[in-house]
Design an enzyme around this catalytic site. Structure first.
Site, PDB file in Angstrom:
ATOM      1  N   GLU A  99     -10.984   4.182  -7.836  1.00 16.28           N
ATOM      2  CA  GLU A  99     -10.300   2.998  -7.292  1.00 16.28           C
ATOM      3  C   GLU A  99     -11.695   3.393  -6.538  1.00 16.28           C
ATOM      4  OE1 GLU A  99      -8.002   4.701  -4.088  1.00 16.28           O
ATOM      5  OE2 GLU A  99      -6.533   6.019  -5.852  1.00 16.28           O
ATOM      6  N   LYS A 146      -9.597   5.157 -14.513  1.00 14.09           N
ATOM      7  CA  LYS A 146      -9.700   4.368 -13.681  1.00 14.09           C
ATOM      8  C   LYS A 146     -10.185   4.958 -12.535  1.00 14.09           C
ATOM      9  CE  LYS A 146      -5.633   3.142 -11.185  1.00 14.09           C
ATOM     10  NZ  LYS A 146      -6.076   3.649 -10.255  1.00 14.09           N
ATOM     11  N   ASP A 175      -2.265   8.126 -10.995  1.00 18.97           N
ATOM     12  CA  ASP A 175      -2.092   9.856 -10.051  1.00 18.97           C
ATOM     13  C   ASP A 175      -1.022   9.473  -8.269  1.00 18.97           C
ATOM     14  OD1 ASP A 175      -3.205   7.431  -8.242  1.00 18.97           O
ATOM     15  OD2 ASP A 175      -4.939   8.937  -7.284  1.00 18.97           O
ATOM     16  N   SER A 176       0.062   8.524  -8.887  1.00 12.43           N
ATOM     17  CA  SER A 176       0.697   8.150  -8.624  1.00 12.43           C
ATOM     18  C   SER A 176       2.504   9.538  -8.988  1.00 12.43           C
ATOM     19  CB  SER A 176       1.932   6.822  -8.725  1.00 12.43           C
ATOM     20  OG  SER A 176       1.525   6.192 -10.009  1.00 12.43           O
ATOM     21  N   ASP A 236      -6.400   8.374 -15.031  1.00  9.95           N
ATOM     22  CA  ASP A 236      -6.416   7.915 -13.196  1.00  9.95           C
ATOM     23  C   ASP A 236      -7.459   9.128 -13.073  1.00  9.95           C
ATOM     24  OD1 ASP A 236      -5.877   6.302 -11.221  1.00  9.95           O
ATOM     25  OD2 ASP A 236      -4.144   6.377 -10.205  1.00  9.95           O
ATOM     26  N   GLU A 242      -4.391  -4.351  -5.866  1.00 13.54           N
ATOM     27  CA  GLU A 242      -2.515  -3.555  -5.506  1.00 13.54           C
ATOM     28  C   GLU A 242      -2.415  -4.026  -3.615  1.00 13.54           C
ATOM     29  OE1 GLU A 242      -2.148   0.560  -5.948  1.00 13.54           O
ATOM     30  OE2 GLU A 242      -0.536   0.780  -4.413  1.00 13.54           O
TER      31      GLU A 242
HETATM   32  O1  KIV Z   1      -1.321   5.571  -9.991  1.00 10.83           O
HETATM   33  C1  KIV Z   1      -1.160   4.572  -9.898  1.00 10.83           C
HETATM   34  O2  KIV Z   1       0.417   4.502  -9.913  1.00 10.83           O
HETATM   35  C2  KIV Z   1      -2.142   3.605  -9.443  1.00 10.83           C
HETATM   36  C3  KIV Z   1      -1.169   2.250 -10.476  1.00 10.83           C
HETATM   37  C4  KIV Z   1      -0.370   1.871  -8.966  1.00 10.83           C
HETATM   38  C5  KIV Z   1      -1.856   1.289  -9.976  1.00 10.83           C
HETATM   39  O3  KIV Z   1      -2.740   3.738  -9.798  1.00 10.83           O
END
Ligand code: KIV
Length: 280
Positions: free
Chosen positions: A122, A120, A52-53, A91, A189
């Site tokens: 959080e 993934k 989600d980056s 994510d 992280e």
């Molecule tokens: O969203 C993302 O790119 C991440 C990574 C930094 C692990 O969660």
């Protein structure tokens, strides 16, 4: 894998567990589109995260909070089209898994239908039960502790996490809970390297670090950061392996010069009306 060697065996969550047992480092990167996913896959990156980056590096947002399921599903579909070997993890964006276990199940399922092989999410605490349910239903989950960008306002910025012994102990306990709930791997992280080393030694599942020192089972970076797309350089924990931003800028400037000077298109880029065929 040595550079240039074509590894073709599909990476699964079991491959990552085996790599941890054998002490083989796991290589992970983010991707958001088909062409970069294809390159990562061909080079032999083990895990590709549709992060989600994307909010930051594709949409230009300051946080990851605005991104929703629709955007993440588009990126997941595009990335999956480029992947043959790597494990694709999607994510789960803000509010796609926090509201209820039921909506988390539905949204994780949408990612798997789009082609991802795992999701993934959080945090720990109330998320542990959600992870357990997803795993029970056959959906592999990667955890994410330490700096969790979706909680940026609670954390007070993108600061180093787990500075005190008490916070370090809490993070280790959260990690153990996520492992017990069935996570197949854990991203940590921006935490002290000593803590990440302890987690790596104590957990049975692979620990993938970002800003977490050299002793994790694997490493992940945001693709645009390591490619050097943006100025200024950004985080201390990122190594820039290329200056792609500068390369794009130079290429676009050269194209603009050529168009303005009438050098492009040239004869070799042009088509002509074919000569008339002779009659009869
Ligand atoms: O969203 C993302 O790119 C991440 C990574 C930094 C692990 O969660």
């Amino acid at each position: 894998m040595p550079a240039g060697r074509e590894e073709t065996r599909k990476v699964t969550v079991r491959t990552l567990a085996r790599m941890k047992r054998k002490g083989e480092r796991i290589v992970a990167l983010t991707a958001y589109d088909y062409p970069t996913a294809m390159i990562l896959d061909k080079v032999g990156v083990d895990l590709v995260l549709v992060g989600d980056s994307a909010a930051n590096v594709v949409y230009g947002d300051d946080t990851t909070l605005k991104l929703g399921m629709d955007e993440m599903l588009y990126h997941t579909r595009a990335v999956c089209a480029g992947i043959a070997r790597s494990l694709v993890v999607a994510d789960m964006p803000f509010l796609s898994f926090q509201v209820s276990v039921e909506s988390a199940v539905e949204n994780a399922g949408r990612f798997l239908k789009a082609g991802a092989e795992a999701v993934k999410l959080e945090g720990a605490g109330p998320m542990v039960g959600t992870v357990k349910r997803l795993v029970e239903l056959g959906m592999p989950v990667m955890g994410h502790l330490g700096l969790t960008p979706q909680s940026v306002h609670k954390l007070g910025g993108y600061r180093l996490q787990a500075r005190t012994e008490k916070d370090q102990q809490r993070l280790v306990e959260d990690a153990v809970r996520l492992q017990e709930a069935g996570c197949f791997a854990l991203v940590v992280e921006k935490v002290p390297a000593e803590l990440a080393a302890r987690l790596t030694a104590e957990l049975l599942i692979p620990v993938i670090g970002i800003g977490a020192g050299p002793d994790c089972d694997g490493q992940i970076l945001v693709l645009h950061d390591m490619l050097g797309i943006f100025e200024p350089p950004g985080y201390k924990f990122v190594k820039r392996y290329a200056e792609v931003g500068a390369a794009i800028r130079d290429a676009v400037a050269a194209y603009a010069d050529d168009v303005r000077a009438g050098r492009f298109p040239a004869e070799e880029h042009s088509f002509h009306i074919p000569p008339k065929q002779a009659d009869g």
